[in-house]
Design a protein around this motif. Structure first.
Motif, PDB file in Angstrom:
ATOM      1  N   ASP A 115      -4.075 -31.134  29.078  1.00 41.21           N
ATOM      2  CA  ASP A 115      -4.650 -30.552  27.860  1.00 41.21           C
ATOM      3  C   ASP A 115      -4.011 -31.147  26.602  1.00 41.21           C
ATOM      4  N   HIS A 116      -3.490 -32.378  26.746  1.00 35.39           N
ATOM      5  CA  HIS A 116      -3.071 -33.237  25.622  1.00 35.39           C
ATOM      6  C   HIS A 116      -1.853 -32.722  24.865  1.00 35.39           C
ATOM      7  N   ASP A 239      -5.642 -28.325  34.859  1.00 33.20           N
ATOM      8  CA  ASP A 239      -6.020 -27.697  33.590  1.00 33.20           C
ATOM      9  C   ASP A 239      -4.858 -27.670  32.600  1.00 33.20           C
ATOM     10  N   GLY A 240      -3.731 -28.300  32.957  1.00 29.89           N
ATOM     11  CA  GLY A 240      -2.572 -28.329  32.061  1.00 29.89           C
ATOM     12  C   GLY A 240      -1.611 -27.173  32.261  1.00 29.89           C
TER      13      GLY A 240
END
Length: 267
Positions: A115-116, A239-240
């Motif tokens: 998720d960056h 999904d991080g």
């Protein structure tokens, strides 16, 4: 956690403080964990091989070799393998920026999550005052720790015969001693400040054999734990989302249920 289906594929897997080359290393348990976990990127966050101990006396049973081979096999199958040396495998710091067997060797690295977010990955010994400024004391502490692990081996032989699960004497003692608790707090605070300094959203480390996942001064602090005392790893899902896997507890839960990860998948 115990209901998690296996095998698992995750975005990133973080393992530290395996201490291959020592009698305290739980290599068989790590092998089992690696059989049921694959990742796009695997970070080896220091003290994977214990060069300090191997210099004193050579100990390298087949299970330790199997762990090394298993990791390299995952690299050949497409996983990115990043090795961040620690103080016990500091000899690898002479090879920073190189590759061997498909494994990248770096002093530290920024991991970008699914998720960056940016996570600083390093072993953490750089922030241990004893290791940096009193190496003789660090070696003395290592000897005392090795002795505790030797006692721990016999304690767990008795526990297994009595039907009890794995338990770490040294981990229990560490959390009962006030100075050790204070050291852990200071270590976590120092690592969190370093992540903030390099403008990262969090830090992932090892070194103190104490798995953790928490917010520290507005920074996400995560510690992989170890494969000597607690048999833990840190994973980032696709999904991080991060979680700590306490494999000794997972294995014990399956044993109590009379099943295993393989049987769980078949069901």
């Amino acid at each position: 956690m115990h209901t998690q289906m296996f095998p698992r594929h995750v975005h990133a897997l973080f393992i530290s403080d395996v201490h291959l080359g020592t009698r305290g290393c739980q290599a068989e348990m790590l092998l089992e964990f690696l059989r049921w976990h694959d990742a796009e990127t695997i970070y080896l966050v220091g003290d994977i091989v214990d060069g300090w101990r191997l210099k004193r006396s050579w100990y390298w049973p087949q299970a330790h070799n199997d762990v090394a081979q298993k990791l390299m096999r995952k690299g050949r199958k497409g996983a990115r393998i990043v090795y961040v040396p620690g103080n016990h495998d500091e000899f690898l710091r002479n090879y920073l920026g190189t590759h061997f067997g498909g494994i990248e060797v770096v002093n530290s690295i920024i991991h970008e999550t699914a998720d960056h977010r940016r996570m600083l990955v390093l072993h953490g010994d750089q922030f241990d005052v004893v290791v940096r400024h009193a190496r003789w004391l660090a070696f003395l502490g290592d000897w005392a720790y090795e002795t505790a692990l030797g006692v721990n081996t016999y304690v767990n032989l008795i526990r297994r015969k009595l039907g009890f699960s794995y338990w770490s004497l040294s981990a229990w003692a560490k959390l009962k001693v006030k100075d050790a608790v204070n050291f852990i707090g200071a270590f976590e605070d120092a690592l969190s400040r370093e992540a903030e300094r390099v403008e990262a959203d969090g830090v992932i480390c090892g070194h103190i054999h104490h798995a953790a996942l928490r917010e520290q001064n507005g920074i996400r602090y995560m510690n992989c734990g170890d494969w000597v005392e607690s048999c833990t790893a840190l994973v980032e899902n696709h999904d991080g989302r991060f979680e700590i896997i306490r494999w000794a507890e997972v294995a014990a839960a399956y044993a109590d249920a009379g099943t295993a990860p393989a049987a769980k998948v078949a069901a």
